[in-house]
Write an enzyme that holds these catalytic residues in place. Structure first.
Site, PDB file in Angstrom:
ATOM      1  N   ASP A  83      -9.882   2.215   2.422  1.00 29.55           N
ATOM      2  CA  ASP A  83      -9.925   1.604   3.769  1.00 29.55           C
ATOM      3  C   ASP A  83     -10.507   2.580   4.799  1.00 29.55           C
ATOM      4  OD1 ASP A  83      -8.849  -0.909   3.204  1.00 29.55           O
ATOM      5  OD2 ASP A  83      -6.785  -0.264   3.576  1.00 29.55           O
ATOM      6  N   LYS A  92       0.818  -1.227   0.000  1.00 29.28           N
ATOM      7  CA  LYS A  92       0.000   0.000   0.000  1.00 29.28           C
ATOM      8  C   LYS A  92       0.847   1.272   0.000  1.00 29.28           C
ATOM      9  CE  LYS A  92      -3.971  -2.166   2.209  1.00 29.28           C
ATOM     10  NZ  LYS A  92      -4.915  -2.181   3.319  1.00 29.28           N
TER      11      LYS A  92
END
Ligand code: NAP
Length: 289
Positions: free
Chosen positions: A113, A76
């Site tokens: 997220d 990420k």
């Protein structure tokens, strides 16, 4: 649950998830179920990709004209070095991307997220961050997305506790630069729980993924705590959630966030949003039976 039966042809659009490990991921099940339910000619696959080959893998997204990919551990943060644009300020500042959209060969990076966590908190715990105090356990990719989303949505006080304290300090310092109105502190451990009134405890560590894991914070200190959210979703109820439940605290596991972040990615790729999160949650609950 039986896997969705997919029919592919020369026009099928390819999506996927890159990460390592990735074989446990529920994302292919989720996205393929929705492609099938919505009658879309698309397929989603999991690809084992290490950090040092992410550049090549994302080059393949461009050259194969894939629609987009999700990214998971450990990619990420590295993804920031390989995308062409990060349209949302908060995603750029958070420094962790979990969704890539291929728009005509230009790769656009997003982090769904954080917004996924906020959606799950609102839906499952009727909890909103404005003016609230939060203790986040963890300082990895998920904690980073959670901390940015909570601060961005107006949390008044955030403590970050992590096994490796320097990572908690690094994240707290990074956040402070963007959110001067939020009081942010790295703490050595979760003992702040016994001392301060805390509106929400967020477990963003991997501690609890295995049945034998102890709770990531001592339940004996929960007396001033109001609610608990555990990002872990692989094992139903973690020992942290069992302890919270025994004390009668509102609590939820990470399934709602998983569905919400996936639905947001699905919307970015396909433009389809209506009812997607609810259908994904249904698919997840069926998988867990
Ligand atoms: P990550 O970047 O690898 O970070 C892992 C974090 O957990 C680090 O802070 C690490 O501390 C800590 N940790 C690991 N083992 C521990 C232990 N035994 N005791 C205490 N702390 C421990 O992983 P991530 O992407 O942030 O994911 C963290 C968790 O969130 C995973 O369970 C993942 O499945 C979950 N997650 C859920 C969702 C959802 O949609 N529900 C989305 C993303 C992630 P150190 O810094 O000391 O190593």
């Amino acid at each position: 649950m039986s896997e969705a039966r997919l029919t592919t042809n020369a026009s099928t659009r390819l999506y996927g998830i890159f990460g390592s490990p990735v074989r446990h991921s529920l994302s292919p099940t989720l996205h393929n179920a929705l492609f099938q339910k919505l009658g879309m000619n698309a397929v989603y696959m999991a690809f084992e990709v290490q950090r040092d080959s992410l550049g090549l893998a994302l080059e393949a997204v461009r050259s194969l004209d894939m629609g987009g990919v999700n990214l998971t551990i450990p990619l990420k943060e590295e993804a920031l070095n390989h995308v062409d644009e990060i349209p949302e300020d908060v995603d750029r500042c958070a420094g962790a991307l979990n969704t890539i959209v291929n728009r005509g060969g230009q790769l656009h990076g997003y982090n769904t997220d954080g917004p996924g966590l906020l959606a799950a908190l609102a839906e499952e715990l009727q909890w909103r961050p404005a003016g609230k105090s939060v203790l986040i356990l963890g300082a990895g990719g998920a904690a980073r997305g959670a901390a940015f989303a909570l601060a961005h949505a107006g949390a008044e006080r955030i403590w970050i506790a992590n096994r490796t304290e320097e990572r908690a300090q690094g994240l707290a310092e990074h956040l402070e630069g963007f959110f001067p109105e939020t009081e942010i502190d790295a703490v050595a451990d979760a003992s702040v729980l016994g001392a301060e009134k805390i509106d929400l405890l967020v477990n963003a560590t991997s501690c609890g993924m295995r049945a034998e894991d102890p709770p990531p914070a001592d339940p004996a200190a929960f007396r001033k705590l109001a609610a608990v959210y555990d990002l872990i979703y692989n094992c139903g109820e973690t020992s942290l959630l069992r302890s919270a439940k025994k004390l009668g605290l509102p609590q939820a596991n990470g399934l709602g966030m998983l569905a919400a972040q996936a639905a947001l990615a699905f919307g970015l790729w396909t433009g389809r949003t209506e009812g997607v999160r609810e259908q994904m949650l249904e698919v997840l609950r069926a998988c867990k039976k």
